[in-house]
Design an enzyme around this catalytic site. Sequence first.
Site, PDB file in Angstrom:
ATOM      1  N   LYS A 107       0.820  -1.219   0.000  1.00 58.79           N
ATOM      2  CA  LYS A 107       0.000   0.000   0.000  1.00 58.79           C
ATOM      3  C   LYS A 107       0.846   1.258   0.000  1.00 58.79           C
ATOM      4  O   LYS A 107       0.457   2.265  -0.578  1.00 58.79           O
ATOM      5  CB  LYS A 107      -0.975  -0.038   1.167  1.00 58.79           C
ATOM      6  CG  LYS A 107      -2.096  -1.019   0.855  1.00 58.79           C
ATOM      7  CD  LYS A 107      -3.169  -1.045   1.868  1.00 58.79           C
ATOM      8  CE  LYS A 107      -4.229  -2.046   1.447  1.00 58.79           C
ATOM      9  NZ  LYS A 107      -4.966  -2.579   2.590  1.00 58.79           N
ATOM     10  N   LYS A 190      -4.324 -11.215  -8.735  1.00 61.03           N
ATOM     11  CA  LYS A 190      -5.661 -11.700  -8.372  1.00 61.03           C
ATOM     12  C   LYS A 190      -6.725 -10.689  -8.788  1.00 61.03           C
ATOM     13  O   LYS A 190      -6.417  -9.516  -8.978  1.00 61.03           O
ATOM     14  CB  LYS A 190      -5.721 -11.928  -6.864  1.00 61.03           C
ATOM     15  CG  LYS A 190      -5.454 -10.669  -6.049  1.00 61.03           C
ATOM     16  CD  LYS A 190      -5.921 -10.799  -4.607  1.00 61.03           C
ATOM     17  CE  LYS A 190      -5.993  -9.435  -3.948  1.00 61.03           C
ATOM     18  NZ  LYS A 190      -7.064  -9.207  -3.032  1.00 61.03           N
ATOM     19  N   LYS A 193     -10.944  -5.340  -6.232  1.00 56.83           N
ATOM     20  CA  LYS A 193     -12.014  -4.368  -6.424  1.00 56.83           C
ATOM     21  C   LYS A 193     -11.629  -3.214  -7.331  1.00 56.83           C
ATOM     22  O   LYS A 193     -12.415  -2.749  -8.117  1.00 56.83           O
ATOM     23  CB  LYS A 193     -12.455  -3.820  -5.070  1.00 56.83           C
ATOM     24  CG  LYS A 193     -13.277  -4.818  -4.297  1.00 56.83           C
ATOM     25  CD  LYS A 193     -14.109  -4.108  -3.261  1.00 56.83           C
ATOM     26  CE  LYS A 193     -14.375  -5.026  -2.102  1.00 56.83           C
ATOM     27  NZ  LYS A 193     -13.256  -5.032  -1.140  1.00 56.83           N
TER      28      LYS A 193
HETATM   29  P1  ADP Z   1     -10.390  -6.598  -2.265  1.00 58.48           P
HETATM   30  O1  ADP Z   1      -8.991  -7.171  -2.255  1.00 58.48           O
HETATM   31  O2  ADP Z   1     -11.114  -6.931  -3.512  1.00 58.48           O
HETATM   32  O3  ADP Z   1     -10.492  -5.155  -1.877  1.00 58.48           O
HETATM   33  P2  ADP Z   1     -11.159  -7.236   0.439  1.00 58.48           P
HETATM   34  O4  ADP Z   1      -9.797  -6.839   0.876  1.00 58.48           O
HETATM   35  O5  ADP Z   1     -12.314  -6.429   0.885  1.00 58.48           O
HETATM   36  O6  ADP Z   1     -11.185  -7.394  -1.138  1.00 58.48           O
HETATM   37  O7  ADP Z   1     -11.373  -8.740   0.844  1.00 58.48           O
HETATM   38  C1  ADP Z   1     -12.636  -9.321   1.109  1.00 58.48           C
HETATM   39  C2  ADP Z   1     -12.518 -10.820   1.095  1.00 58.48           C
HETATM   40  O8  ADP Z   1     -12.400 -11.295  -0.243  1.00 58.48           O
HETATM   41  C3  ADP Z   1     -11.296 -11.358   1.850  1.00 58.48           C
HETATM   42  O9  ADP Z   1     -11.672 -12.531   2.541  1.00 58.48           O
HETATM   43  C4  ADP Z   1     -10.331 -11.679   0.759  1.00 58.48           C
HETATM   44  O10 ADP Z   1      -9.449 -12.733   1.119  1.00 58.48           O
HETATM   45  C5  ADP Z   1     -11.263 -12.140  -0.350  1.00 58.48           C
HETATM   46  N1  ADP Z   1     -10.654 -11.937  -1.680  1.00 58.48           N
HETATM   47  C6  ADP Z   1     -10.402 -10.762  -2.308  1.00 58.48           C
HETATM   48  N2  ADP Z   1      -9.873 -10.963  -3.533  1.00 58.48           N
HETATM   49  C7  ADP Z   1      -9.783 -12.316  -3.693  1.00 58.48           C
HETATM   50  C8  ADP Z   1      -9.348 -13.172  -4.763  1.00 58.48           C
HETATM   51  N3  ADP Z   1      -8.936 -12.690  -5.942  1.00 58.48           N
HETATM   52  N4  ADP Z   1      -9.401 -14.514  -4.560  1.00 58.48           N
HETATM   53  C9  ADP Z   1      -9.863 -15.038  -3.405  1.00 58.48           C
HETATM   54  N5  ADP Z   1     -10.307 -14.286  -2.373  1.00 58.48           N
HETATM   55  C10 ADP Z   1     -10.276 -12.947  -2.503  1.00 58.48           C
END
Ligand code: ADP
Length: 326
Positions: A107, A190, A193
Amino acid sequence: MSGIRPTGFLHLGNYFGALRNYVRMQDAYTCYFMVADLHALTTLNETKGLKQHVRRVLAENIASGLDPDKVALYCQSHVPETSELYLFLNMLAYKGELEKTPTFKDKVRLQPNNVNAGLLTYPVLMAADILLHRATLVPVGKDQEQHLEIARDFAGRFNKRYEREVFPEPFAFNFGEELVKVPSLDGAGKMSKSENQMATIYLADDDDTIRKKIKKAKTESVADPAAPMPASIENLFQLLKLVCTPDVVSKFHADYQAGTVRYGDMKSELAEGMVSFIAPIREKAEQIQNDDSYLKKVMEQGAAKARASAAVTVELAKEAIGLIYY
Ligand code: ADP
């Protein structure tokens, strides 16, 4: 216990890494699931879209099958006990170890002009979220494994420092064996969002957008099917497994082995699998998101359940620390 940040639309990674497990857990466990709006403040420059995103995340949780009558589904900021426990845990967290957390380093790279203290103590807030309910199982995707290790450390450190077993150790949880990582369509990293929108499939994407994104997914021609599969192709197979039947997956595997696979056909099959999987969730979420009185009820009811559990924990923590004076 688990949470998702309202920093954008939910995507397949959130669904398969997190939501799918939430839904499976709701009948067997006492569950607390939240929209992590305070976590979102560590990276948001402006908060105008927050309300819409919070409502969307709640709606998508419910549309994916979560029942707010069975679980506590709440907003993090509606449970002020979170901040109290966060403060207690901050006394046990060291600057050096927080600076070493890989997500912090990432970050800092992404927002060098906004390296705020909240960003540094993100893992402490996450530990507070989990320990607040003395939770043991935390359904998360693979990217969160390290944060869970930190939460376990804090639980142990608190118990040791104050000589009382207040917090059990929390573990990352997934039905099935491995934690899930849903890959992005561009062959790297991966789905997420905000970072790579054309390579991420959102639960809010309409049918044509889904088809278009999958059509553009990276593929590469393979001269020797016996050699290790390139990441982009492996990713396509991984996605295929999530939304298509085992028969379909085996057929394309066999074609790949024989060197006759047609990626165009494979992508069409994948796109149709995605469309049938996502359309019903998207439609239901849209309906819920526009239902003000229902969403208000969900948030109030969720916060009441979460605060009841949180109040007990905070009291136990205060007793252990020695903050009760009469
Ligand atoms: P993001 O990374 O999209 O902002 P968050 O940090 O809010 O998502 O994570 C919310 C949940 O979704 C967490 O449990 C995270 O491990 C899961 N998650 C986010 N991206 C992935 C991915 N590409 N594959 C599997 N799990 C994911």
